[in-house]
Write an enzyme that holds these catalytic residues in place. Structure first.
Site, short mmCIF file in Angstrom:
data_model
loop_
_atom_site.label_atom_id
_atom_site.label_comp_id
_atom_site.label_asym_id
_atom_site.label_seq_id
_atom_site.Cartn_x
_atom_site.Cartn_y
_atom_site.Cartn_z
N GLU A 92 -11.25 1.03 13.55
CA GLU A 92 -10.34 1.64 14.44
C GLU A 92 -10.20 3.07 14.34
OE1 GLU A 92 -6.38 -0.35 13.83
OE2 GLU A 92 -7.26 -1.80 15.27
N CYS A 127 -8.40 10.22 13.35
CA CYS A 127 -8.45 9.59 12.16
C CYS A 127 -9.39 8.67 12.28
CB CYS A 127 -7.17 8.95 12.00
SG CYS A 127 -6.90 7.98 10.67
N CYS A 134 -11.23 -3.27 3.94
CA CYS A 134 -11.12 -2.51 2.91
C CYS A 134 -10.93 -3.44 1.55
CB CYS A 134 -9.58 -1.73 2.77
SG CYS A 134 -9.42 -0.60 1.40
N CYS A 138 -3.95 -2.51 -1.26
CA CYS A 138 -2.64 -2.06 -1.62
C CYS A 138 -1.91 -3.04 -0.83
CB CYS A 138 -2.63 -0.59 -1.04
SG CYS A 138 -3.94 0.38 -1.81
N CYS A 141 -0.21 -1.97 2.66
CA CYS A 141 -1.18 -1.78 3.86
C CYS A 141 -1.92 -2.99 4.69
CB CYS A 141 -2.34 -0.95 3.14
SG CYS A 141 -3.62 -0.32 4.72
N CYS A 357 -0.29 4.96 10.05
CA CYS A 357 -0.80 4.87 8.73
C CYS A 357 -0.51 3.43 8.07
CB CYS A 357 -0.09 5.74 7.66
SG CYS A 357 -0.36 7.68 7.98
N1 SAH Z 1 -8.08 4.27 1.36
C1 SAH Z 1 -7.78 5.61 1.50
C2 SAH Z 1 -7.81 6.24 3.02
C3 SAH Z 1 -6.76 5.48 3.71
S1 SAH Z 1 -5.58 6.73 4.13
C4 SAH Z 1 -6.39 5.76 0.75
O1 SAH Z 1 -5.77 4.76 0.58
O2 SAH Z 1 -5.99 6.91 0.77
C5 SAH Z 1 -4.33 5.85 4.47
C6 SAH Z 1 -2.82 6.35 3.96
O3 SAH Z 1 -1.71 5.55 4.32
C7 SAH Z 1 -2.83 6.26 2.57
O4 SAH Z 1 -1.99 7.35 2.05
C8 SAH Z 1 -1.91 4.87 2.26
O5 SAH Z 1 -1.15 5.00 1.01
C9 SAH Z 1 -1.07 5.02 3.46
N2 SAH Z 1 -0.34 3.79 3.85
C10 SAH Z 1 -0.77 2.49 3.63
N3 SAH Z 1 0.01 1.56 4.03
C11 SAH Z 1 0.97 2.27 4.70
C12 SAH Z 1 1.92 1.90 5.41
N4 SAH Z 1 2.30 0.49 5.59
N5 SAH Z 1 2.86 2.71 5.87
C13 SAH Z 1 2.74 3.83 5.72
N6 SAH Z 1 1.69 4.33 5.19
C14 SAH Z 1 0.63 3.53 4.54
#
Ligand code: SAH
Length: 370
Positions: A92, A127, A134, A138, A141, A357
Site C-alpha cells: 500500500e 507514504c 512486516c 508490534c 499495528c 498509521c
Molecule cells: N516499521 C517502521 C515504519 C512504519 S511507520 C516503524 O515502525 O517505524 C508506522 C508508524 O505508525 C509507526 O510510528 C508506528 O508506531 C505507528 N503505528 C503503528 N500502528 C499504529 C496504530 N494502530 N495507530 C497509530 N499509529 C500506529
C-alpha cells in the site's frame, strides 16, 4: 540481463546500453526517462532511436512500474493505493494532499474519485512501503498481522512513488512533495534496497533528501549506518513506550535492542544543521498514556535534539487497544511541552479508508468511520 529497468542506477544502465551496442550517453537518457519523466514503456522514450526501443521490447525488457490494483479515496482527500508487484503480492502507498482544498474537512460528503481528482493542493506527502508485510510484530499495528512476505526491490520502492505521481498528475519540479518511509514494513530490515531507492528518488525522481523521512521500529545497527550515509532522509524512531517493560510488551523488537541501546543510537545520530530527530509515540488508552509515562518519556529523551509526534491509536480489527480521548492526548502533550520538548499530535489521515498509521494491511473493503 535485467527484465525491468526501474531500480537500475546509472552505472547499471550504462552496462545495459553497452550490451545493446548503443553509445554511452543513452544511459543518461534512459535514466531521465525512467525517473524524471516516469514513462510506462520503453516505446515512450522519445529520446531513444526507434530501433533501440524496439530491441529493448523484443528482449522482453520493460519499465517494470507496479500497477495500481485498487484505489480508495478518503473524505479528507487521502488516497490509499493498493499497488501490485507483478508476482501476486501487493503493498500500500498513501497519498496525502494538504491545503488549498486538498482536505475536504469533516462535514463534507464522503469523497469519490472524480470529486477529489480536480482538487488542488499546496503540498502533499506520499507514504511509501518497504516490505510486503512486516516481521516486527508490534502489538498495535495491523500490518503485523500479515507477517512478513518479502522485501521490496529498490525498483518497487521507487515505483510506488512513480505510479502515485503519475496518477496524481504531478510533474517536476517536485518541490511540494514529501516522502515518508512509513508504509508497510520495516525499512531498516530492507536497508540496502531502501537506500538504493533513496538515491534514485533524489537523483532521478528529483525529491530532495531534506523532504524525506524514514521511520524505524528501532533496528539499532542501521540507525548508525544511516547516520554515516552522505545522502539520507531524516530519521524518525517509533518509541511508543517510556520504559523497557512496557516497550517489550508492545514491541517485541525491544528484547533485541532495548531502550538503552536505542536511545544511545539516537543521541549519537549526527544531525545536520537545524535538523531534529523525531520520536513517534502511539498513545494507547491507559496503557502508555498516563502522566507518569509522559514524565518518564521526558527523562528518557532528555538532551536529544528531537521532537515528539504523538499518534492517538488508529483502531482496527484484531487490535485489542483503545484510542485515548482527546483530553488524555492533550494532557500527555502538555507535560512534554512544559518540559521543553516540541510535541505535536499527528492528525489521522484517511481513517475512513484504512489509510492511517498502523492500518495498512491491504484491506479491500472500506472501514466503518472511526
Ligand atoms: N516499521 C517502521 C515504519 C512504519 S511507520 C516503524 O515502525 O517505524 C508506522 C508508524 O505508525 C509507526 O510510528 C508506528 O508506531 C505507528 N503505528 C503503528 N500502528 C499504529 C496504530 N494502530 N495507530 C497509530 N499509529 C500506529
Amino acid at each position: 540481463m535485467h527484465n525491468s529497468l526501474l531500480g537500475l542506477q546509472l552505472p547499471e544502465l550504462a552496462l545495459l546500453v553497452e550490451e545493446f551496442g548503443q553509445p554511452a550517453y543513452r544511459a543518461r537518457q534512459l535514466f531521465e526517462a525512467l525517473y524524471q519523466q516516469r514513462v510506462e514503456t520503453p516505446e515512450e522514450i522519445s529520446t531513444l532511436p526507434q530501433d533501440f526501443r524496439r530491441s529493448l521490447s523484443e528482449k522482453g525488457i520493460s519499465v517494470g512500474l507496479p500497477g495500481i490494483e485498487r484505489k480508495f479515496v478518503s473524505r479528507d482527500g487521502t488516497v490509499r493505493y493498493l499497488v501490485g508487484c507483478g508476482d501476486g503480492q501487493s503493498v500500500e502507498t498513501v497519498w496525502m494532499p494538504e491545503g488549498d482544498g486538498g482536505e475536504a474537512g469533516d462535514g463534507s460528503e464522503a469523497g469519490n474519485e472524480t470529486e477529489m481528482a480536480g482538487r488542488r493542493w499546496e503540498r502533499a506527502t506520499i507514504c511509501v512501503s518497504s516490505q510486503v508485510g512486516c516481521a516486527v510484530d508490534c502489538q498495535f499495528c495491523l500490518t503485523a498481522l500479515l507477517g512478513i512476505k518479502r522485501n521490496l526491490t529498490a525498483g518497487e520502492i521507487v515505483g510506488q512513488v512513480c505510479v502515485v505521481l503519475n496518477d496524481q498528475d504531478v510533474s517536476p519540479p517536485l518541490e511540494r512533495v514529501n516522502l515518508v518511509f512509513m508504509g508497510m514494513g520495516e525499512p531498516f530490515l530492507n536497508y540496502e534496497n531502501f537506500m538504493k531507492a533513496v538515491h534514485l528518488l533524489v537523483d532521478g525522481v528529483g525529491i530532495p533528501e531534506s523532504r524525506m523521512t524514514v521511520s524505524t521500529a528501532g533496528i539499532v545497527p542501521h540507525i548508525y549506518d544511516l547516520g554515516a550515509e552522505a545522502v539520507r532522509p531524516k530519521l524518525a524512531i517509533s518509541l511508543n513506550a517510556s520504559n523497557d517493560a512496557l516497550r517489550t510488551s508492545l514491541m517485541p523488537i525491544n528484547r533485541k535492542w532495548n531502550l538503552e541501546k536505542l536511545i544511545a543510537a539516537a543521541r549519537e545520530f549526527p544531525l545536520r544543521n537545524r535538523e531534529r530527530l523525531t520520536f513517534e509515540y502511539v498513545l494507547l488508552d491507559e496503557v502508555n498514556d498516563s502522566a507518569q509515562n509522559a514524565r518518564e518519556l521526558v527523562e528518557l529523551i532528555r538532551g536529544v535534539r528531537a521532537k515528539v509526534n504523538l499518534i492517538a491509536l488508529n483502531p482496527g480489527p484484531g487490535i485489542v487497544f483503545r484510542t485515548p480521548v482527546q483530553e488524555r492526548v492533550l494532557q500527555f502533550q502538555n507535560i512534554l511541552k512544559a518540559a521543553g520538548v516540541p510535541t505535536f499530535v499527528r492528525r489521522p489521515r484517511g481513517r475512513d479508508i484504512y489509510a492511517a498509521c498502523g492500518q495498512l494491511k491491504r484491506t479491500v473493503e472500506l472501514a466503518p468511520v472511526a
